[in-house]
Design an enzyme around this catalytic site. Structure first.
Site, PDB file in Angstrom:
ATOM      1  N   GLU A 138      39.225  23.819  33.028  1.00  0.00           N
ATOM      2  CA  GLU A 138      40.579  24.191  33.461  1.00  0.00           C
ATOM      3  C   GLU A 138      41.481  22.988  33.738  1.00  0.00           C
ATOM      4  O   GLU A 138      41.893  22.757  34.891  1.00  0.00           O
ATOM      5  CB  GLU A 138      40.507  25.089  34.698  1.00  0.00           C
ATOM      6  CG  GLU A 138      39.685  26.345  34.487  1.00  0.00           C
ATOM      7  CD  GLU A 138      39.823  27.375  35.601  1.00  0.00           C
ATOM      8  OE1 GLU A 138      40.467  27.081  36.618  1.00  0.00           O
ATOM      9  OE2 GLU A 138      39.295  28.488  35.447  1.00  0.00           O
ATOM     10  N   GLU A 161      34.017  31.742  32.435  1.00  0.00           N
ATOM     11  CA  GLU A 161      34.141  32.226  33.815  1.00  0.00           C
ATOM     12  C   GLU A 161      34.853  33.564  33.819  1.00  0.00           C
ATOM     13  O   GLU A 161      35.867  33.737  33.131  1.00  0.00           O
ATOM     14  CB  GLU A 161      34.992  31.286  34.700  1.00  0.00           C
ATOM     15  CG  GLU A 161      34.294  30.043  35.145  1.00  0.00           C
ATOM     16  CD  GLU A 161      35.164  29.168  36.052  1.00  0.00           C
ATOM     17  OE1 GLU A 161      36.061  29.707  36.753  1.00  0.00           O
ATOM     18  OE2 GLU A 161      34.946  27.952  36.045  1.00  0.00           O
TER      19      GLU A 161
HETATM   20  C1  FCB Z   1      38.393  28.893  38.655  1.00  0.00           C
HETATM   21  C2  FCB Z   1      37.551  27.665  38.914  1.00  0.00           C
HETATM   22  C3  FCB Z   1      36.261  27.949  39.635  1.00  0.00           C
HETATM   23  C4  FCB Z   1      36.432  28.985  40.718  1.00  0.00           C
HETATM   24  C5  FCB Z   1      37.154  30.202  40.192  1.00  0.00           C
HETATM   25  C6  FCB Z   1      37.343  31.303  41.199  1.00  0.00           C
HETATM   26  O1  FCB Z   1      39.717  28.520  38.516  1.00  0.00           O
HETATM   27  O2  FCB Z   1      37.241  27.022  37.700  1.00  0.00           O
HETATM   28  O3  FCB Z   1      35.754  26.741  40.128  1.00  0.00           O
HETATM   29  O4  FCB Z   1      37.050  28.433  41.799  1.00  0.00           O
HETATM   30  O5  FCB Z   1      38.399  29.829  39.682  1.00  0.00           O
END
Ligand code: FCB
Length: 470
Positions: free
Chosen positions: A165, A370
């Site tokens: 990210e 994620e």
């Molecule tokens: C993302 C992050 C991760 C976590 C989630 C909830 O942006 O990459 O580390 O904090 O959000």
């Protein structure tokens, strides 16, 4: 209708070094920007820090055994730069590398495939003191570090991710300041974005030359699924601006070797972008083996009508905007169900995202690196933790993934954020994303019902009903 995923689909869980490891002063590790930031009063809710986090550094074997118990096939973790190359320059520290080698060996012993992220936001403090990501040199330092890790672990890790990210690193770290290092300078944020892109390209080159043939390279982006609140030209223009600043600023150089012209125009009053040098874009467009996508919730934007834009963008409260050149854009939270983060629950956004990158990057496999949700989870009297909301969230989003595959997206895997509750950045320990509950007093781990539900999915490859098992 039963939803079955392709046989080779990778089921994993994800974490990040600073959020779980603790042991911040052990083995020669020096502070990262997150150590400095979390120890600055007022920056993290409740004054929480990652000093202990969930003590994964000392409980590594237990945590791998936990994963093995869930039957997951893969684990996405990040390496702490300042644990393996303490000042961000010079030689590696063997003790730091040994920790990750031990982790990877434990994973492989349990049949779990390691997926390594080089950078999940924890820049060595010394590099920030020297200027951080707004400075070009940081990109070169990152490539040196990538080579060190590749030489140490390349014989046993075959899935590599450069950055997690980069939008958050650049715009929350240097724009709104809600993340480390907490700077609030829109030009620094744009410079950081470019040097993160460059760092990605240089690191990809270093990885390719240091890793055995067959190693897979990737990056994890968190594109905004951004929707206009109406079809008016002004609202559509607000959408275009945010799409440039959130998405195309990273995806275009990485996938196509160009920066969006409209991004340059929108930010032209702030900078002439002369920090982009001749060959940079060719370096950044390094061939990737798959693209990692992180998704939580969509955003809704409109043009602000009164010069006092609302900024309910889900990225934390700050008087400084993380959106340079977009001061006229308002962000709204759509009505409907929300998670404990205040983020809306909308699986259609994940379907949209997967189909969008299927079109943007034809032939490039996708991986959801994620996805998950925070809820208020509390142990019952018998110690068990029931989290039906999280199971429903996961069921909805995995149904969307299944639909996207049926609609032509080449999705190869899914990583649940997160394996266990952990330090949620500026929200501290209060927001629980884990499939495994962590008691912060005793650090005891207890799989929640979502962990059992996810285990059933990982074992069978078929999506269980959200009501099973409880
Ligand atoms: C993302 C992050 C991760 C976590 C989630 C909830 O942006 O990459 O580390 O904090 O959000």
């Amino acid at each position: 209708m039963s939803m079955t995923f392709p046989p080779a689909f990778l089921w994993g869980t994800a974490t990040a070094a600073y959020q779980i490891e603790g042991a911040v002063r052990e083995g020669g590790r020096t502070p990262s920007i997150w150590d400095t930031f979390s120890h600055t009063p007022g920056k993290v809710e409740g004054g929480d820090t990652g000093d202990t986090a969930v003590d994964h550094f000392h409980r590594r074997a237990e945590d791998v055994a936990l994963m093995a118990g869930l039957g997951v096939g893969a684990y996405r973790f990040s390496v702490s730069w300042s644990r393996v190359q303490p000042t961000g320059r010079g030689p590696a520290v063997q003790r730091g590398l040994d920790f990750y080698r031990g982790l990877v060996d434990d994973l492989l012993d349990h049949g779990i495939r390691p997926v390594l992220t080089l950078y999940h936001w924890d820049l060595p403090q010394e590099l920030e003191t020297a200027g951080g990501w707004p400075e070009r040199d940081t990109a070169h330092r990152f490539a040196d570090y990538a080579r060190i890790v590749a030489e140490a672990l390349g014989d046993r890790v075959d899935m590599w991710t450069t950055l997690n990210e980069p939008w958050c690193s650049a715009f929350l770290g240097y724009g709104s300041g809600v993340h480390a290092p907490g700077r609030t300078d829109p030009v620094a944020a744009l410079r950081a974005a470019h040097h993160l892109n460059l760092g990605h390209g240089l690191a990809a080159q270093a990885l390719r030359s240091a890793l055995p043939a067959g190693a897979q390279l990737s990056v994890s982006l968190n594109p905004s699924v951004v929707r206009a609140s109406s079809q008016s030209p002004a609202d559509l223009d607000a959408r275009r601006r945010i799409d440039a600043l959130a998405n195309r600023i990273f995806a275009d150089p990485m996938l196509k070797g160009t920066y969006p012209r409209d991004l340059f125009a929108d930010t032209g009053a702030l900078t002439d972008w002369s920090f982009v040098h001749g060959d940079d874009l060719a370096v950044i467009k390094h061939p990737l083996d798959w693209l990692g996508l992180n998704y939580y919730a969509p955003s809704v934007v409109s043009a602000s009508t009164d010069n006092r834009p609302e900024r309910n963008d889900g990225h934390g409260a700050s008087e400084h905007s993380p959106w340079p050149g977009a001061d006229s854009v308002s962000f709204h939270q759509p009505p409907g169900e929300r998670t404990e983060m205040g983020w809306s629950v909308d699986p259609t956004g994940l379907h949209n995202l997967l189909l969008h990158y299927t079109r943007e990057a034809p032939g490039l496999p996708l991986m959801i690196t994620e996805n998950g949700a925070a809820y208020v989870d509390k142990p019952a009297a018998d110690g068990s933790v029931h989290d039906p909301d999280r199971i429903r969230y996961l069921h909805g989003h995995l149904s969307a993934v299944h639909r996207a595959i049926a609609d032509g997206a080449d999705v190869r895997g899914y990583f649940l954020w997160s394996l266990m509750d952990n330090f949620e950045w500026s929200y501290g320990n209060g927001k629980r994303f884990g499939a495994v509950y962590v008691d912060y007093e005793t650090l005891a781990r207890t799989p929640k019902s979502s962990a059992h539900w996810y285990a059933a999915l990982a074992r069978s490859g078929t999506l269980p009903e959200p009501s099973l098992p409880q």
